[in-house]
Design an enzyme around this catalytic site. Structure first.
Site, short mmCIF file in Angstrom:
data_model
loop_
_atom_site.label_atom_id
_atom_site.label_comp_id
_atom_site.label_asym_id
_atom_site.label_seq_id
_atom_site.Cartn_x
_atom_site.Cartn_y
_atom_site.Cartn_z
N HIS A 187 0.81 -1.22 0.00
CA HIS A 187 0.00 0.00 0.00
C HIS A 187 0.85 1.27 0.00
CE1 HIS A 187 -3.54 -2.44 1.10
NE2 HIS A 187 -2.76 -3.05 1.96
O1 RIB Z 1 -4.60 -0.22 4.96
C1 RIB Z 1 -3.24 -0.27 4.67
C2 RIB Z 1 -2.46 0.66 5.54
O2 RIB Z 1 -2.59 0.27 6.90
C3 RIB Z 1 -0.96 0.64 5.25
O3 RIB Z 1 -0.42 1.90 5.50
C4 RIB Z 1 -0.42 -0.35 6.25
O4 RIB Z 1 0.95 -0.08 6.59
C5 RIB Z 1 -1.30 -0.09 7.43
O5 RIB Z 1 -0.77 1.03 8.11
#
Ligand code: RIB
Ligand code: CA
Length: 322
Positions: A251
């Site tokens: 992500h």
């Molecule tokens: O939903 C994904 C996010 O939540 C990313 O930033 C992961 O590292 C968690 O923090």
């Protein structure tokens, strides 16, 4: 030997973006930080703030400091919030007990920087007035705190790019994404701050599924960034089988790509409401597709990504490392 070009600024290259990162390191945060240290042609990494999220603040801060030290990068790391603004902390299980899976890094030889994350952001915004950007890839507690203590920051910074939210679905509830679910009050404050926002949500961050060929090339690449990212990816590839955790979604580095390679994305602009109530809707981002609210847009939302182009950028970045 003098070339006569000394001091001539290369006008073909855009100026580097001064960037503050706010992270809850975390496996995919670690990949993002390592990638950011390889983007020195495009960004000047001014400092990094740690926030509670994936794991508690002592671990997210420690992981961040140990990582940048391991990478040989003298980037100041500031310790931020230990709790969300108004709720107890809920951590994520998919990053393992330490937050970096089973990856062990040598302890950093230096300490955290003096001052909290609000001080980091305030000083950076003054020094880079009008050009400072923030990349927030954890819960928005630190960013909200800085903006509520210094509302003028909203007009002093160029943009905040947020890994968070989703126009469709969630990964924490049916409707909300982890970062914004973790601290919805902070998220609402940031979305209502008036600051230029780019929202990089699950709509695009779930699309690039880590190909084995990328995994293999990173592990074969030279340099400390490829070394640590290879080990993190190895954990992320195993965790689903080992304890039923998430797919290896990267992500956070996708939100970094939205800053340094915006042409890989399609963006649409909306007024986005941040829901703070409700069991399922806590932290939900609700876009006003039909302009019902009559409110001006507050976010540029990433709605699509060139997946092949992203992986090519990712592999080149690490493949060229070292
Ligand atoms: O939903 C994904 C996010 O939540 C990313 O930033 C992961 O590292 C968690 O923090
Ligand atoms: Ca994160």
């Amino acid at each position: 030997m003098a070339t006569g070009n000394e001091g001539v600024h290369d006008v073909t290259k855009p100026p580097r973006i001064p960037l503050v990162m706010d992270v809850d390191t975390g496996t995919d945060d670690a990949v993002c930080i390592a990638a950011a240290t390889l983007c020195s042609d495009a960004i000047e990494l001014v400092g990094i703030g740690a926030v509670c999220g994936n794991v508690e603040i002592g671990k997210t801060a420690r992981n961040t400091l140990d990582l940048v030290d391991f990478l040989g990068c003298d980037i100041p790391v500031h310790v931020g919030a230990a709790q969300p603004l108004a709720r107890p902390l809920c951590t994520a299980v998919s990053h393992g007990a330490t937050g970096l899976g089973d990856v062990v890094l040598p302890a950093a030889r230096r300490n955290y920087a003096q001052g909290g994350v609000t001080e980091l952001i305030r000083r950076a915004a003054e020094r880079h007035r009008g050009t400072l950007e923030i990349l927030a890839v954890g819960p928005l507690t630190n960013i909200a705190t800085a903006l509520s203590e210094h509302p003028e920051l909203a007009s002093m910074m160029k943009r905040i790019t947020i890994m968070g939210g989703a126009l469709r679905g969630g990964n924490m509830t049916l409707a909300s994404e982890f970062n914004l679910y973790c601290d919805p009050e902070a998220a609402r404050l940031v979305f209502e701050s008036g600051c230029e926002l780019t929202m990089v949500g699950l709509d695009v961050t779930l699309k690039p599924e880590l190909p084995l060929s990328v995994f293999d090339r990173i592990r074969a690449a030279p340099g400390p960034q490829a070394d640590v990212v290879g080990r993190v990816l190895d954990f992320m590839m195993r965790r689903k089988d080992e304890f039923g955790a998430d797919d290896p979604n990267l992500h956070d580095v996708i939100a970094l790509a939205a800053i340094v390679r915006p042409s890989l994305f399609k963006f649409e602009t909306y007024y986005v409401h941040l829901e703070t109530a409700g069991e399922v809707t806590r932290g939900m981002t609700v876009a006003d597709f039909n302009n019902i609210s009559k409110r001006p847009p507050n976010a540029r939302v990433a709605v699509d990504i060139d997946v092949d182009g992203f992986w090519n950028w990712f592999v080149d970045l690490f493949g060229a490392a070292g």
